[in-house]
Design an enzyme around this catalytic site. Structure first.
Site: not given
Lengths: 335, 336
Positions: A70, A139
């Site tokens: 990322e 998540h």
């Protein structure tokens, strides 16, 4: 409601997933400088299938996969935007945004300020949040409060299929870096979406339901919970105004203030922990500018100050719901 | 000096003169910066480039105007000059004035100039390589043959963000040249404690072309970076170059450098000063005379004095300028 949308126009019923896919399709088709990349977004179509079919349509020059990092998704988007592209990057889960945080906070958000000329970084970072699927600690967190303190970033957090599509298209055309947050638990929600092309301006608060008795300012997926709470309260004779800012920063506060001036009650609703969150900022804005209109203390609905737990019983206790909003409105009115 | 072996000059005379002139420009500009900072005219803190001038100039000369430079590391002023940012604009930015390259929004560590393809956001060390990958990606998407050169110090190579940039550059086979300016000191931490023999070895796992050169030799850097840029332009992908330089200045002005060995420091100043060495080399090869160099120095001193005057005369930004340029598109609460 947005001025750009003709309310008389033909509308079709669509899911959020479909409306996002269409928005991406239309913008890739409209502008050659738009590129879409991220982990598993190409042939796989994205983990939640938001980019399904786009790789096949636009080819691997425009829609492509990346290695798992990322940091470089964020940083390369900054560079690509500076050099004339309009990158849309997907960060699979908002929990991973801090990994790209250096580039969002220290670079993207400050580029226009630092260059001091017309240089800007038109980039969109799409990312998914949302609790309730047993995905646990990493998540599903709602990240807006982590980033709303950063001048230069725009944070968009839509609720309905129509808003998702219109706002994503605007985000892609916007010249500032936009963090576009999608609630993964709501991708299947459906609603009317105009058939004709349209956009919805960023930084415009929308009123999702009219009411005179209490103002509920809800963000993202919590708009659905607020609307459900409003229906129940209506049965009890309490009419809520459901206010959906849609853009978290920079916040369009006037419609919120106007609503509170009318209803004299404010409840905020978010999925993130209440402490230091979006609702706290809304409360502060109202206290600053409409304090004497308030008939009762502001109530904030959100998650407790604890990580998202895994066990079903714990997760159920954790997630804020329509019942919590209903209780908060009644508490405020009865104060 | 007599004990040194005479080195050949391997570039044409004009290029050689430009190399020396540009290194002197950095040196004289920075000496003036140091003075003005010491007098309290320049606010904040400043990091100077002493010992890196050859690396900066060799790299800058290898690039076309259209190539991007994404700067990194702490030795930045020399890189701004090598990328062609005018001295008055740099100086006014150091002063925090409205005519600075960034209108006083950035300062010494953040000089940025999109017209000169300078990406100048470097202060979270080890990050700038990721935007460089994006710059190269966009150039590739646009179908140009422009290259992105990006610099980093030895310290920055320990950050994971440097390595993820290598992964992506290799994965997409992008025209990026990673230049590691290894001056052996991450503030006070010596690079010799890092495990690779050469920091350019970090490119090996990605099958990139790598080279380690004497960064104190402007011609060596020019050759190595030119080769890497040519490969990148020809579609042969990214390269990693280690430019072994010496740091002949404190980390920032005011750093007492108690961690450095006095005798070794003196030896480096004597033997590895890129400007003094190249000056001697051009004299010995009859490329320039002492008189010509004196004229060169005098001209640059005039340029630098003009830059200081420009900065002094430029107004300080009005307080409301702190709220300008936060969002490109006019918004609620942003005064539009």
């Amino acid at each position: 409601m947005s001025q750009q949308v003709d309310v008389q126009a033909e509308q079709t019923e669509q899911t959020i997933r479909e409306s996002l896919n269409q928005a991406l399709y239309e913008e890739l088709e409209r502008d050659d400088s738009v590129i879409l990349y991220g982990e598993d977004v190409a042939e796989y179509g994205g983990l939640y299938k938001i980019s399904e079919g786009l790789y096949e349509e636009f080819g691997d020059d425009r829609v492509f996969d990346t290695p798992l990092a990322e940091t470089t998704l964020g940083g390369s988007a900054v560079g690509a935007a500076l050099a004339g592209a309009r990158p849309i990057v997907e960060i699979m889960y908002a929990d991973f945004l801090p990994i790209a945080g250096d580039h969002l906070i220290n670079y993207a958000a400050k580029m226009y300020f630092n260059y001091g000329d017309e240089t800007s970084v038109p980039m969109v970072v799409r990312s998914m949040y949302g609790t309730g699927d047993g995905h646990g600690l990493h998540h599903g967190q709602s990240p807006e409060a982590w980033f709303m303190n950063v001048p230069g970033l725009k944070i968009v957090m839509p609720s309905t299929p129509k808003d998702y599509k219109g706002l994503l298209k605007s985000a892609i055309r916007d010249d500032d870096p936009v963090l576009f947050l999608e609630n993964k638990m709501r991708y299947g929600e459906s609603g009317p979406v105009p058939e004709e092309e349209y956009t919805i301006p960023l930084c415009e608060t929308d009123i999702k339901r009219r009411g005179d008795d209490a103002t509920v300012v809800a963000i993202g997926g919590m708009v659905y919970e607020a609307l459900e709470a409003a229906e129940r309260l209506s049965d009890r004779g309490v009419e809520c105004e459901v206010v959906d800012p849609r853009t978290v920063t920079p916040l369009d506060t006037d419609p919120i203030l106007e609503s509170v001036e009318k209803t004299n009650i404010l409840v905020t609703a978010q999925e993130a922990p209440t402490f230091g969150g979006f609702g706290s900022e809304v409360a502060a804005q109202v206290i600053d500018d409409a304090f004497f209109y308030l008939d009762a203390p502001v109530k904030r609905v959100g998650a407790p100050f604890t990580p998202i737990p895994f066990a079903e019983s714990l997760e159920e206790a954790y997630v804020p719901t329509a019942e919590d909003i209903e209780t908060a409105v009644i508490d405020a009115i009865e104060t | 000096m007599w004990e040194r072996m005479t080195q050949d000059v391997n570039v044409d005379d004009d290029t050689a003169r430009r190399f020396l002139e540009e290194m002197l420009r950095i040196d004289i500009f920075e000496e003036e910066t140091k003075e003005r900072f010491g007098d309290g005219e320049i606010p904040g803190f400043v990091h100077l480039s002493g010992g890196h001038e050859g690396s900066h100039v060799g790299m800058g000369a290898a690039m076309r105007d259209e190539d991007w430079l994404a700067v990194g590391g702490a030795r930045l002023i020399g890189q701004y000059i090598a990328k062609g940012v005018p001295l008055p604009e740099i100086m006014a930015e150091l002063y925090g004035r409205v005519d600075g390259s960034n209108r006083g929004h950035g300062g010494q560590m953040h000089v940025a100039d999109v017209d000169r393809k300078l990406y100048g956001h470097a202060a979270t060390i080890g990050s700038g390589q990721n935007p460089a990958v994006g710059l190269a990606l966009a150039e590739k998407v646009k179908g140009t043959d422009n290259v992105a050169v990006t610099t980093i110090g030895d310290g920055g190579t320990s950050r994971g963000s440097f390595h993820t940039a290598l992964v992506f550059a290799a994965y997409w086979d992008l025209p990026v040249v990673f230049v590691i300016e290894n001056n052996q000191w991450a503030i006070s931490t010596p690079a010799e404690s890092l495990s690779p023999d050469s920091l350019s070895d970090y490119g090996d796992p990605h099958n990139m072309a790598t080279e380690s050169v004497d960064g104190s030799d402007v011609e060596e850097v020019y050759r190595a970076v030119s080769d890497a840029i040519e490969r990148a332009r020809n579609g042969e992908g990214p390269s990693v170059i280690e430019s072994r330089v010496v740091r002949l200045v404190p980390h920032f002005e005011g750093d007492k450098e108690t961690y450095r060995d006095e005798a070794e420091y003196e030896r480096l100043k004597e033997e590895k000063d890129p400007i003094e060495n190249y000056r001697e080399r051009l004299l010995e090869n009859d490329v320039l005379t002492e008189g010509e160099i004196e004229d060169m120095v005098a001209n640059i001193q005039d340029e630098v004095s003009e830059a200081v005057e420009f900065a002094r005369e430029s107004p300080e930004p009005e307080p409301e300028a702190a709220y300008e340029h936060v969002y490109r598109t006019p918004l609620y609460g942003q005064g539009e």
